[in-house]
Design a protein around this motif. Sequence first.
Motif, PDB file in Angstrom:
ATOM      1  N   ASP A  12       0.864  -1.071   0.013  1.00  0.00           N
ATOM      2  CA  ASP A  12      -0.101   0.031  -0.203  1.00  0.00           C
ATOM      3  C   ASP A  12       0.940   1.205   0.151  1.00  0.00           C
ATOM      4  O   ASP A  12       1.715   1.643   0.687  1.00  0.00           O
ATOM      5  N   VAL A  13       0.774   2.127  -0.973  1.00  0.00           N
ATOM      6  CA  VAL A  13       1.506   3.230  -1.164  1.00  0.00           C
ATOM      7  C   VAL A  13       1.332   4.175   0.115  1.00  0.00           C
ATOM      8  O   VAL A  13       2.417   4.923   0.453  1.00  0.00           O
ATOM      9  N   ASN A  14       0.339   4.104   0.833  1.00  0.00           N
ATOM     10  CA  ASN A  14       0.141   4.798   2.053  1.00  0.00           C
ATOM     11  C   ASN A  14       1.068   4.418   3.300  1.00  0.00           C
ATOM     12  O   ASN A  14       1.780   5.092   4.058  1.00  0.00           O
ATOM     13  N   ILE A  16       4.235   2.954   2.388  1.00  0.00           N
ATOM     14  CA  ILE A  16       5.223   3.633   2.003  1.00  0.00           C
ATOM     15  C   ILE A  16       5.644   5.010   2.431  1.00  0.00           C
ATOM     16  O   ILE A  16       6.635   5.412   2.931  1.00  0.00           O
ATOM     17  N   VAL A  17       4.628   5.732   2.073  1.00  0.00           N
ATOM     18  CA  VAL A  17       4.816   7.361   2.529  1.00  0.00           C
ATOM     19  C   VAL A  17       4.975   7.430   4.132  1.00  0.00           C
ATOM     20  O   VAL A  17       5.579   8.191   4.396  1.00  0.00           O
ATOM     21  N   GLU A  18       4.051   6.883   4.751  1.00  0.00           N
ATOM     22  CA  GLU A  18       4.325   7.068   6.080  1.00  0.00           C
ATOM     23  C   GLU A  18       5.642   6.600   6.673  1.00  0.00           C
ATOM     24  O   GLU A  18       6.145   7.373   7.465  1.00  0.00           O
ATOM     25  N   TYR A  19       6.225   5.321   6.049  1.00  0.00           N
ATOM     26  CA  TYR A  19       7.397   5.009   6.551  1.00  0.00           C
ATOM     27  C   TYR A  19       8.671   6.150   6.075  1.00  0.00           C
ATOM     28  O   TYR A  19       9.170   6.719   6.930  1.00  0.00           O
ATOM     29  N   TYR A  20       8.686   6.602   4.763  1.00  0.00           N
ATOM     30  CA  TYR A  20       9.625   7.457   4.434  1.00  0.00           C
ATOM     31  C   TYR A  20       9.345   8.822   4.784  1.00  0.00           C
ATOM     32  O   TYR A  20      10.167   9.870   4.657  1.00  0.00           O
ATOM     33  N   SER A  21       8.124   9.249   5.360  1.00  0.00           N
ATOM     34  CA  SER A  21       7.896  10.374   6.159  1.00  0.00           C
ATOM     35  C   SER A  21       8.925  10.698   7.202  1.00  0.00           C
ATOM     36  O   SER A  21       9.046  11.716   7.729  1.00  0.00           O
ATOM     37  N   GLY A  22       9.170   9.562   7.696  1.00  0.00           N
ATOM     38  CA  GLY A  22      10.016   9.387   8.901  1.00  0.00           C
ATOM     39  C   GLY A  22      11.445   9.446   8.775  1.00  0.00           C
ATOM     40  O   GLY A  22      12.250   9.318   9.549  1.00  0.00           O
ATOM     41  N   THR A  23      11.975   9.593   7.612  1.00  0.00           N
ATOM     42  CA  THR A  23      13.445   9.477   7.039  1.00  0.00           C
ATOM     43  C   THR A  23      13.748  10.612   6.617  1.00  0.00           C
ATOM     44  O   THR A  23      12.809  11.387   5.999  1.00  0.00           O
ATOM     45  N   PHE A  78       2.959  13.147  -3.641  1.00  0.00           N
ATOM     46  CA  PHE A  78       2.183  12.752  -2.297  1.00  0.00           C
ATOM     47  C   PHE A  78       2.052  14.128  -1.641  1.00  0.00           C
ATOM     48  O   PHE A  78       3.203  14.687  -1.045  1.00  0.00           O
ATOM     49  N   PRO A  79       0.776  14.311  -1.199  1.00  0.00           N
ATOM     50  CA  PRO A  79       0.489  15.659  -0.276  1.00  0.00           C
ATOM     51  C   PRO A  79       1.467  15.436   1.068  1.00  0.00           C
ATOM     52  O   PRO A  79       1.957  16.379   1.408  1.00  0.00           O
TER      53      PRO A  79
END
Length: 257
Positions: A12-14, A16-23, A78-79
């Motif tokens: 799920d792309v969500n 992936i975005v959640e994970y990489y928002s923390g990097t 991605f917003p």
Amino acid sequence: MSNDTNSIHDFDVNLIVEYYSGTERQGPGSPEMTLRALSFLEHLPDKPDIADLGCGTGGQTMVLAQHTNGKITGVDLFPTFVDLFNRNAKTLHLQNQVKGIVGSMDDLSFEPESLDLIWSEGAIYNIGFEKGLQYWRSFLKNDGYVVVSEASWFTDERPAEIEDFWMDAYPGIDTIPNKLAQMQKAGYLPIATFVLPVNCWTEHFYDQQVLARENFLKNNAGNTFAEGFIATERHQETLYRKYNQYYGYAFYIGKKF
């Protein structure tokens, strides 16, 4: 590719975005390599118009802003990334120079021949190296530059395990000479290319994810999809550390002709 791991495209792309928002970074690279690529660009205007496509949260964009007087537009699909991008710009007092917008790199809103520089670190694979270079060219002024980092083979032959992995993950991967030929065919004079050192993957990418992984798993406790995603990320890291003599990222710098 191992049968007990998935491709990142299976998740799920969500997540992936959640994970990489923390990097800090969403792909391999470093401020030093961003500046090295920038150093090859001669005769940029004093205040160049720049687009960073697939900008993520803007790690490399902020470096560009601090070392040019340009107006930079970061574009990402991605917003969440764009919100973090604009927050980072404000924190660094760059909000008058840098702006992130939500958009797709294959459907840009810039005027034709309006940009002096198009930058894209580790993101052009989303639409393909050749397709991206061909499409983006129309937005560059005459003698404008394109600078991208791209997954590349360093050898003509490699072990089956890593060959199979990349053929599944990104069939567009190719050798550096072939990538340069594709750049020239797309209407650019290749100016320079160089390989990102191993520390761009280890120190600046994988090592920075340790805390992000802990937080991600804590926030998604019991979520088998989240656990599977982290397993896939760890598998990719293991492969890189094992096979980095065969592949990595290279910067490709071209001038529109």
